[in-house]
Each structure stands twice: as structure tokens, then as C-alpha cells.
Design a protein around this motif. Structure first.
Motif, PDB file in Angstrom:
ATOM      1  N   SER A 141      -0.959   9.753 -16.164  1.00  0.00           N
ATOM      2  CA  SER A 141      -0.867   9.236 -14.777  1.00  0.00           C
ATOM      3  C   SER A 141      -1.818   8.479 -14.315  1.00  0.00           C
ATOM      4  O   SER A 141      -1.491   7.597 -13.598  1.00  0.00           O
ATOM      5  CB  SER A 141      -0.826  10.625 -13.918  1.00  0.00           C
ATOM      6  N   ARG A 142      -3.146   8.436 -14.708  1.00  0.00           N
ATOM      7  CA  ARG A 142      -4.124   7.490 -14.066  1.00  0.00           C
ATOM      8  C   ARG A 142      -4.250   6.199 -14.895  1.00  0.00           C
ATOM      9  O   ARG A 142      -5.173   5.418 -14.473  1.00  0.00           O
ATOM     10  CB  ARG A 142      -5.387   8.125 -14.390  1.00  0.00           C
ATOM     11  N   LEU A 187       2.189   1.891  -3.466  1.00  0.00           N
ATOM     12  CA  LEU A 187       1.088   2.277  -4.276  1.00  0.00           C
ATOM     13  C   LEU A 187       0.742   3.824  -4.121  1.00  0.00           C
ATOM     14  O   LEU A 187       0.808   4.598  -5.090  1.00  0.00           O
ATOM     15  CB  LEU A 187      -0.048   1.469  -4.160  1.00  0.00           C
ATOM     16  N   GLU A 188       0.954   4.142  -2.756  1.00  0.00           N
ATOM     17  CA  GLU A 188       0.619   5.486  -2.545  1.00  0.00           C
ATOM     18  C   GLU A 188       1.571   6.417  -2.804  1.00  0.00           C
ATOM     19  O   GLU A 188       1.610   7.683  -3.410  1.00  0.00           O
ATOM     20  CB  GLU A 188       0.399   5.633  -1.108  1.00  0.00           C
ATOM     21  N   THR A 189       3.072   6.036  -2.658  1.00  0.00           N
ATOM     22  CA  THR A 189       4.184   6.780  -3.317  1.00  0.00           C
ATOM     23  C   THR A 189       4.030   7.052  -4.601  1.00  0.00           C
ATOM     24  O   THR A 189       4.485   8.115  -5.091  1.00  0.00           O
ATOM     25  CB  THR A 189       5.364   6.157  -2.701  1.00  0.00           C
ATOM     26  N   PHE A 190       3.817   5.986  -5.454  1.00  0.00           N
ATOM     27  CA  PHE A 190       3.829   6.089  -6.805  1.00  0.00           C
ATOM     28  C   PHE A 190       2.614   7.000  -7.247  1.00  0.00           C
ATOM     29  O   PHE A 190       2.776   7.709  -8.226  1.00  0.00           O
ATOM     30  CB  PHE A 190       3.383   4.732  -7.322  1.00  0.00           C
ATOM     31  N   ARG A 191       1.407   6.914  -6.730  1.00  0.00           N
ATOM     32  CA  ARG A 191       0.321   7.907  -6.985  1.00  0.00           C
ATOM     33  C   ARG A 191       0.805   9.279  -6.809  1.00  0.00           C
ATOM     34  O   ARG A 191       0.573  10.097  -7.504  1.00  0.00           O
ATOM     35  CB  ARG A 191      -0.686   7.606  -6.139  1.00  0.00           C
ATOM     36  N   LYS A 242       0.896   2.199 -13.793  1.00  0.00           N
ATOM     37  CA  LYS A 242       0.910   1.381 -12.611  1.00  0.00           C
ATOM     38  C   LYS A 242       2.165   1.225 -12.125  1.00  0.00           C
ATOM     39  O   LYS A 242       3.164   1.295 -13.046  1.00  0.00           O
ATOM     40  CB  LYS A 242       0.085   0.111 -12.595  1.00  0.00           C
ATOM     41  N   GLN A 281       0.886  -1.286  -0.063  1.00  0.00           N
ATOM     42  CA  GLN A 281       0.193  -0.108  -0.183  1.00  0.00           C
ATOM     43  C   GLN A 281       1.049   1.273  -0.013  1.00  0.00           C
ATOM     44  O   GLN A 281       0.570   2.230  -0.724  1.00  0.00           O
ATOM     45  CB  GLN A 281      -0.868   0.000   1.306  1.00  0.00           C
ATOM     46  N   THR A 294       2.889  10.611  -9.552  1.00  0.00           N
ATOM     47  CA  THR A 294       2.383  10.442 -10.832  1.00  0.00           C
ATOM     48  C   THR A 294       1.334  11.421 -11.040  1.00  0.00           C
ATOM     49  O   THR A 294       0.946  12.317 -11.947  1.00  0.00           O
ATOM     50  CB  THR A 294       1.890   8.834 -11.266  1.00  0.00           C
ATOM     51  N   VAL A 295       0.056  11.129 -10.399  1.00  0.00           N
ATOM     52  CA  VAL A 295      -0.792  11.793 -10.136  1.00  0.00           C
ATOM     53  C   VAL A 295      -0.881  13.540  -9.966  1.00  0.00           C
ATOM     54  O   VAL A 295      -1.309  14.410 -10.288  1.00  0.00           O
ATOM     55  CB  VAL A 295      -2.222  11.336  -9.275  1.00  0.00           C
TER      56      VAL A 295
END
Length: 206
Positions: free
Chosen positions: A172-173, A150-154, A176, A147, A157-158
Motif C-alpha cells: 500500500s505505501r 490522491l486522498e481517496t486512493f490513500r 500510486k 489532491q 490502500t493504506v
């Protein structure tokens, strides 16, 4: 055997822990293997022996190389804790010998120039082992770690500035974090096989 198949949170493999899983004393293992390395070499090779038990040299050179790659993927996907360590241990027995032999035979049947066969063998093996190990590392990480990843990646990117990173902001959306499924592993292998300097057709038996 939990120490080999393990999921997130499994303990590090050791002779003592393996003996405990088997209901034996670690001294009994040392009667057969001098150290952990010898035991790991035997286990890794046994996995390959099992993966190759019904292999037949048939079909095109390309189909055979895909088959070999997927056999390794499937075998280690079921044993992620072992797969994380397997890349550190070289081939050491009949299972490894068979995989190497069949890979070299397929490249030869493809018509790859003889002097390039060792190089292409190394490329294919390095790619397969690296992707399998990366997949295993992700499988054995805990839910909290996944998790956080994933949050770091978001965040990167986002939250990308569209002025400075227009392509990243645009996609970005839809992108993955890196990680491989069986399908993406196969697609990557296929891309490399496209580059093999083959002189034979891939249809039929070579």
C-alpha cells in the motif's frame, strides 16, 4: 495558444474562444472550416505533421515504432487540452497518413504476417491514444481535484484490511494512483512490442 496547451482550469475549446485568442472574429474561422469538427481535425493533423517533420525511416522496426510513439507523446504532452479531445477525431490529413504508413511499414519490416498487420497496428494506436488521453486528463485537472484523487486512493490502500487484502496492505505505501510519465508510457509500449509476432531481428536497419 492557451486553449490548446492549457493547464488546469482552462475553458472548453470552441470556435469563438479560439477566434478570441487569435484576435479575430469567429466568422473568419468559418470561412475556412465549416464547424468545430473540421477545425479540430485540421489542428490534430497539424500537430502530427509537426511531430513528424524530421522523421527518417532508419534503424530497426522496433526502434522506429518507439520513435513514432514518443513523437506523439511529446507533441500532445505539450498540448494537454487538445490531447483530451484528440482521441475523438480520426486521422484526416498528411500527418495522420504518415504516422499510419510508417507504423504499417515497421510492422511489415518486422516480419509480422501480413494478415496480422492491421490488428497489430490497431493495438499499438489504441494503446498510444488511450495513454496519451489519460495523461492529458490528469494534466488538465485542477490541484484540488488531484489532491482529492490522491486522498481517496490513500484511503482504500493504506486503510486496507491485511486479513482480507494481504497483498494490497503489504504494498500500500509503495503504489500510486494510475497515471503515466513519459518513462512509464515508454515501458508500456515496450511491453506490447515484446509481444509483436516479429520474424526479423531488432538490431540494424531492416
Amino acid at each position: 495558444m492557451n486553449l490548446l496547451s492549457g493547464s488546469a482550469g482552462d475553458e472548453v475549446f470552441s470556435m469563438r474562444k479560439l477566434a478570441g485568442e487569435l484576435g479575430a472574429d469567429s466568422s473568419s474561422l468559418y470561412r475556412h472550416f465549416r464547424n468545430r469538427t473540421e477545425l479540430m481535425l485540421a489542428i490534430v493533423d497539424h500537430v502530427l505533421v509537426q511531430a513528424m517533420h524530421d522523421y527518417r525511416r532508419q534503424g530497426s522496426w522496433r526502434a522506429r515504432l518507439v520513435d513514432l510513439a514518443l513523437r506523439s507523446w511529446d507533441a500532445y504532452a505539450a498540448l494537454p487540452q487538445l490531447a483530451k479531445d484528440a482521441s475523438h477525431y480520426p486521422g484526416s490529413g498528411p500527418g495522420s497518413q504518415l504516422v499510419i504508413e510508417e507504423t504499417l511499414q515497421a510492422l511489415g519490416d518486422a516480419g509480422v504476417p501480413e494478415e496480422l498487420i492491421p490488428e497489430w497496428y490497431h493495438r499499438l494506436m489504441t494503446l498510444s491514444v488511450s495513454l496519451i488521453a489519460a495523461h492529458a486528463a490528469r494534466q488538465t485537472s485542477g490541484p484540488a481535484e488531484q489532491q482529492r484523487r490522491l486522498e481517496t486512493f490513500r484511503v482504500i490502500t493504506v486503510g486496507a484490511d491485511p486479513e482480507e487484502y494481504p497483498a494490497l496492505a503489504h504494498y500500500s505505501r509503495h503504489i500510486k494512483p494510475t497515471g503515466f510519465t513519459r518513462a512509464s508510457f515508454l515501458a508500456t509500449i515496450e511491453l506490447v512490442l515484446d509481444a509483436v509476432p516479429a520474424r526479423q531481428e531488432t538490431s540494424g536497419t531492416q
